[in-house]
Each structure stands twice: as structure tokens, then as C-alpha cells.
Design a protein around this motif. Structure first.
Motif, PDB file in Angstrom:
ATOM      1  N   ALA A   1      -0.391  16.872 -12.801  1.00 11.45           N
ATOM      2  CA  ALA A   1      -1.008  18.185 -12.999  1.00 11.45           C
ATOM      3  C   ALA A   1       0.287  19.178 -13.049  1.00 11.45           C
ATOM      4  O   ALA A   1       0.328  20.074 -13.121  1.00 11.45           O
ATOM      5  N   HIS A   2       1.634  18.720 -12.905  1.00  6.77           N
ATOM      6  CA  HIS A   2       2.483  19.401 -13.490  1.00  6.77           C
ATOM      7  C   HIS A   2       2.397  20.038 -15.418  1.00  6.77           C
ATOM      8  O   HIS A   2       3.043  21.103 -15.049  1.00  6.77           O
ATOM      9  N   TYR A   3       2.196  18.853 -15.853  1.00 13.45           N
ATOM     10  CA  TYR A   3       2.695  19.197 -17.269  1.00 13.45           C
ATOM     11  C   TYR A   3       1.149  19.847 -17.501  1.00 13.45           C
ATOM     12  O   TYR A   3       0.783  19.255 -18.936  1.00 13.45           O
ATOM     13  N   GLY A   4       0.041  19.721 -17.424  1.00 13.63           N
ATOM     14  CA  GLY A   4      -0.987  19.173 -17.673  1.00 13.63           C
ATOM     15  C   GLY A   4      -1.592  20.617 -17.099  1.00 13.63           C
ATOM     16  O   GLY A   4      -3.052  20.608 -18.065  1.00 13.63           O
TER      17      GLY A   4
ATOM     18  N   VAL B   1       1.093  -1.316   0.411  1.00 14.97           N
ATOM     19  CA  VAL B   1      -0.146   0.238   0.233  1.00 14.97           C
ATOM     20  C   VAL B   1       0.872   0.880   0.149  1.00 14.97           C
ATOM     21  O   VAL B   1       0.517   2.181  -0.758  1.00 14.97           O
ATOM     22  N   LYS B   2       2.013   0.755   0.626  1.00 19.37           N
ATOM     23  CA  LYS B   2       3.421   2.552   0.653  1.00 19.37           C
ATOM     24  C   LYS B   2       3.347   2.264  -0.706  1.00 19.37           C
ATOM     25  O   LYS B   2       3.839   4.123  -1.071  1.00 19.37           O
ATOM     26  N   GLU B   3       3.850   1.267  -0.945  1.00 16.27           N
ATOM     27  CA  GLU B   3       4.756   1.324  -2.220  1.00 16.27           C
ATOM     28  C   GLU B   3       3.162   2.302  -3.156  1.00 16.27           C
ATOM     29  O   GLU B   3       3.738   2.916  -4.321  1.00 16.27           O
ATOM     30  N   TRP B   4       2.583   1.698  -3.601  1.00 19.81           N
ATOM     31  CA  TRP B   4       1.355   1.747  -4.186  1.00 19.81           C
ATOM     32  C   TRP B   4       1.788   3.142  -4.156  1.00 19.81           C
ATOM     33  O   TRP B   4       0.955   4.130  -5.171  1.00 19.81           O
ATOM     34  N   SER B   5       1.033   3.850  -2.805  1.00 14.44           N
ATOM     35  CA  SER B   5      -0.097   4.967  -3.164  1.00 14.44           C
ATOM     36  C   SER B   5       2.194   6.013  -3.006  1.00 14.44           C
ATOM     37  O   SER B   5       0.916   7.107  -3.737  1.00 14.44           O
ATOM     38  N   THR B   6       2.946   5.693  -2.930  1.00 18.57           N
ATOM     39  CA  THR B   6       3.965   6.816  -3.167  1.00 18.57           C
ATOM     40  C   THR B   6       3.985   6.635  -4.984  1.00 18.57           C
ATOM     41  O   THR B   6       3.949   7.674  -5.144  1.00 18.57           O
ATOM     42  N   TRP B   7       3.821   5.741  -5.770  1.00 24.06           N
ATOM     43  CA  TRP B   7       3.985   5.238  -7.111  1.00 24.06           C
ATOM     44  C   TRP B   7       2.388   6.610  -7.501  1.00 24.06           C
ATOM     45  O   TRP B   7       3.109   7.519  -9.321  1.00 24.06           O
TER      46      TRP B   7
ATOM     47  N   MET C   1       1.167   9.174  -6.173  1.00 20.55           N
ATOM     48  CA  MET C   1       1.590  10.744  -5.909  1.00 20.55           C
ATOM     49  C   MET C   1       1.960  10.987  -6.854  1.00 20.55           C
ATOM     50  O   MET C   1       2.567  12.058  -7.044  1.00 20.55           O
ATOM     51  N   LYS C   2       3.530  10.147  -7.099  1.00 17.29           N
ATOM     52  CA  LYS C   2       4.678  10.947  -8.053  1.00 17.29           C
ATOM     53  C   LYS C   2       3.843  10.450  -9.287  1.00 17.29           C
ATOM     54  O   LYS C   2       4.163  11.657 -10.419  1.00 17.29           O
ATOM     55  N   LYS C   3       3.090   9.665 -10.205  1.00 19.56           N
ATOM     56  CA  LYS C   3       2.424  10.370 -11.174  1.00 19.56           C
ATOM     57  C   LYS C   3       1.787  11.330 -11.353  1.00 19.56           C
ATOM     58  O   LYS C   3       1.627  12.026 -12.179  1.00 19.56           O
TER      59      LYS C   3
END
Length: 72
Positions: A44-47, A29-35, A37-39
Motif C-alpha cells: 500500500a505504501h509503495y503502490g 495464524v497469528k504469525e501468518w496474519s502479522t506477516w 499485514m506487514k506485506k
């Protein structure tokens, strides 16, 4: 120069097998949520700017693309 040995491996070995399913599920769950959030940050940055342009192009009265980019 001597290399340092990480103590992370020792802490994991000390846990043992007790609760291994719970820790693996929590880690997943921690790895998935980190992944995720990064995506989301990249999207959000480029869109953001293209989203504003699309919203501006679909509003009434319909501006030209040059009018959207001009500050006045």
C-alpha cells in the motif's frame, strides 16, 4: 553489569503439553496474519502513487505524464 533473565521462557515451560496443538495453530495464524499485514502495508505504501498515475493515464481525456505531475 548483570544481564537480565527473560521470564518468557518460564511461562512457556509452565504451560506443559496440554493444548500444544491448539497453541501451535493459534501461533501459526497469528504469525501468518502479522506477516500478511506487514506485506500489505509495504504494498500500500509503495503502490498508491503508481496506482493513481495508472488510473489517471487511462482516463478520458488522456493527459500527458507532465500534466499528471503538475499541481494545476
Amino acid at each position: 553489569m548483570a544481564s537480565r533473565v527473560s521470564s518468557k521462557g518460564k511461562a512457556k515451560a509452565a504451560k506443559g503439553l496440554k493444548g500444544s496443538e491448539e497453541s501451535s495453530a493459534g501461533r501459526f495464524v497469528k504469525e501468518w496474519s502479522t506477516w500478511a499485514m506487514k506485506k500489505a502495508k509495504v504494498v500500500a505504501h509503495y503502490g498508491f502513487i503508481p496506482l493513481i498515475i495508472v488510473i489517471g493515464m487511462n482516463s478520458e481525456p488522456k493527459p500527458q505524464l507532465t500534466q499528471l505531475f503538475s499541481p494545476v
